[in-house]
Design a protein around this motif. Structure first.
Motif, PDB file in Angstrom:
ATOM      1  N   GLN A  31       1.741  -1.312  12.471  1.00 40.30           N
ATOM      2  CA  GLN A  31       1.273  -0.878  11.155  1.00 40.30           C
ATOM      3  C   GLN A  31       0.065  -1.640  10.626  1.00 40.30           C
ATOM      4  OE1 GLN A  31       4.566  -0.898   8.399  1.00 40.30           O
ATOM      5  NE2 GLN A  31       5.595   0.802   9.404  1.00 40.30           N
ATOM      6  N   LEU A  32      -0.213  -2.815  11.166  1.00 43.19           N
ATOM      7  CA  LEU A  32      -1.365  -3.571  10.686  1.00 43.19           C
ATOM      8  C   LEU A  32      -2.640  -2.790  10.952  1.00 43.19           C
ATOM      9  CD1 LEU A  32      -1.826  -6.493   9.468  1.00 43.19           C
ATOM     10  CD2 LEU A  32      -2.646  -7.083  11.752  1.00 43.19           C
TER      11      LEU A  32
ATOM     12  N   GLU B 299      -9.124  -5.621   8.712  1.00 49.51           N
ATOM     13  CA  GLU B 299      -8.736  -6.011   7.355  1.00 49.51           C
ATOM     14  C   GLU B 299      -9.968  -6.620   6.676  1.00 49.51           C
ATOM     15  OE1 GLU B 299      -4.763  -8.232   7.730  1.00 49.51           O
ATOM     16  OE2 GLU B 299      -5.501  -7.963   9.793  1.00 49.51           O
TER      17      GLU B 299
ATOM     18  N   TYR C  20      -3.187  -6.730   3.792  1.00 48.86           N
ATOM     19  CA  TYR C  20      -1.930  -6.164   4.290  1.00 48.86           C
ATOM     20  C   TYR C  20      -0.794  -7.108   3.920  1.00 48.86           C
ATOM     21  CZ  TYR C  20       1.542  -4.246   7.530  1.00 48.86           C
ATOM     22  OH  TYR C  20       2.676  -3.688   8.079  1.00 48.86           O
TER      23      TYR C  20
ATOM     24  N   TRP D 106       5.869  -3.683   2.369  1.00 47.11           N
ATOM     25  CA  TRP D 106       4.971  -3.624   3.519  1.00 47.11           C
ATOM     26  C   TRP D 106       3.860  -2.619   3.222  1.00 47.11           C
ATOM     27  CZ3 TRP D 106       5.764  -5.728   8.698  1.00 47.11           C
ATOM     28  CH2 TRP D 106       6.884  -6.582   8.784  1.00 47.11           C
ATOM     29  N   GLY D 107       2.633  -2.972   3.580  1.00 50.92           N
ATOM     30  CA  GLY D 107       1.546  -2.019   3.435  1.00 50.92           C
ATOM     31  C   GLY D 107       0.297  -2.637   2.821  1.00 50.92           C
ATOM     32  N   ILE D 108      -0.742  -1.827   2.714  1.00 47.61           N
ATOM     33  CA  ILE D 108      -2.030  -2.278   2.201  1.00 47.61           C
ATOM     34  C   ILE D 108      -2.038  -2.277   0.675  1.00 47.61           C
ATOM     35  CG2 ILE D 108      -4.450  -1.592   1.933  1.00 47.61           C
ATOM     36  CD1 ILE D 108      -3.974  -3.072   4.455  1.00 47.61           C
TER      37      ILE D 108
END
Length: 270
Positions: A115-116, A120, A136, A149-151
């Motif tokens: 998921q990364l 970034e 992230y 979890w997530g941006i």
């Protein structure tokens, strides 16, 4: 000259020294040959630098999946022996429950690798004097949470940032030195750290990137050297390895995307 190494409540684990403050004159000679990843973008308004929390992609997915399969097979085999040969269902359940704890460090490693984002980036907007981090967030205690979890991009004032070189030894069989540069966000007028963000895996690269940011923020794009390597489009699959193409593309939220690329009086322009 490096600052004397002594305990300070602001400093992170493994602190070695601070890099020059945002408005100090950079003295480092920038070696563009050594910058394998040039800035993603440079214009009169902003500088965007690439960044990746993971040093290598794919290890978490491949290695973690193998460990999960091996651990699952081992637990099932031992549980089978306890149930069939000795008929101890209680011990079998306790063993499986205890063994399940071993999944805890493996699952987030796999999830991060999947998921990364493929990049970034950090945007330094010299006209707003702000820095935008495509950040992230993850939480190893809540393995399957969507909220944790997530941006979630974050924005800080350029003057409140301190870049710090760190070095720690990690247990890697025969030992291993981990060096990186982190950016601490300091509450104005204090030494209180309100956030700390990863910058680079390598101290020398961190010093080069930080010097670029200083030159850009202080003098503008004309102060930057000519880069040897062309910028990489992280959303262009043809420029990336297959394992990077699996990762999510960089998609800034619309409002922060516009703000980070424009001057204060041009919020509605692209």
């Amino acid at each position: 000259m490096n600052s004397p190494k002594k305990y300070h409540p602001r400093r992170p684990l493994g602190w070695k020294y601070d890099l020059p403050r945002p408005n100090e004159t950079p003295t480092l000679r920038i070696d563009t040959d050594a910058l394998k990843l040039s800035p993603n973008h440079v214009n009169l308004v902003y500088l965007e630098l690439p960044r990746s929390t993971l040093r290598m992609r794919g290890i978490g997915v491949i290695g973690g999946s193998f460990m999960l399969l091996y651990l699952t097979a081992t637990l099932l085999f031992i549980a089978y022996i306890l149930l069939i040969d000795t008929f101890e269902p209680g011990f079998a359940l306790i063993f499986i429950g205890g063994g399940a704890i071993l999944y805890w460090p493996i699952i987030p490693t796999i999830r991060m690798d999947i998921q990364l984002p493929r990049d970034e980036p950090i945007r330094f907007n010299r006209l707003r004097r702000k820095v935008y981090f495509y950040q992230y967030h993850f939480d190893r205690l809540h393995l399957f949470s969507r909220q944790r979890w997530g941006i979630r991009p974050v924005v800080y004032d350029w003057d409140d940032l301190i870049a710090e070189a760190c070095s720690v030894y990690a247990p890697m069989g025969n030992g291993g030195l981990i060096e990186n540069v982190v950016i601490s966000v300091i509450k104005p007028g204090t030494e209180e750290v309100i956030d700390r963000l990863f910058f680079t895996h390598d101290i020398e690269l961190g010093k080069q990137y930080w010097a670029l940011a200083q030159l850009f923020m202080q003098q503008g794009p004309q102060a930057l050297p000519e880069f040897v390597h062309p910028p990489r489009d992280w959303n262009d699959d043809s420029q990336l390895s297959p394992i990077h193409c699996i990762a999510p593309k960089v998609q800034w939220p619309t409002a922060i995307d516009i703000e980070s690329r424009t001057a204060p009086a041009a919020d509605d322009s692209r």
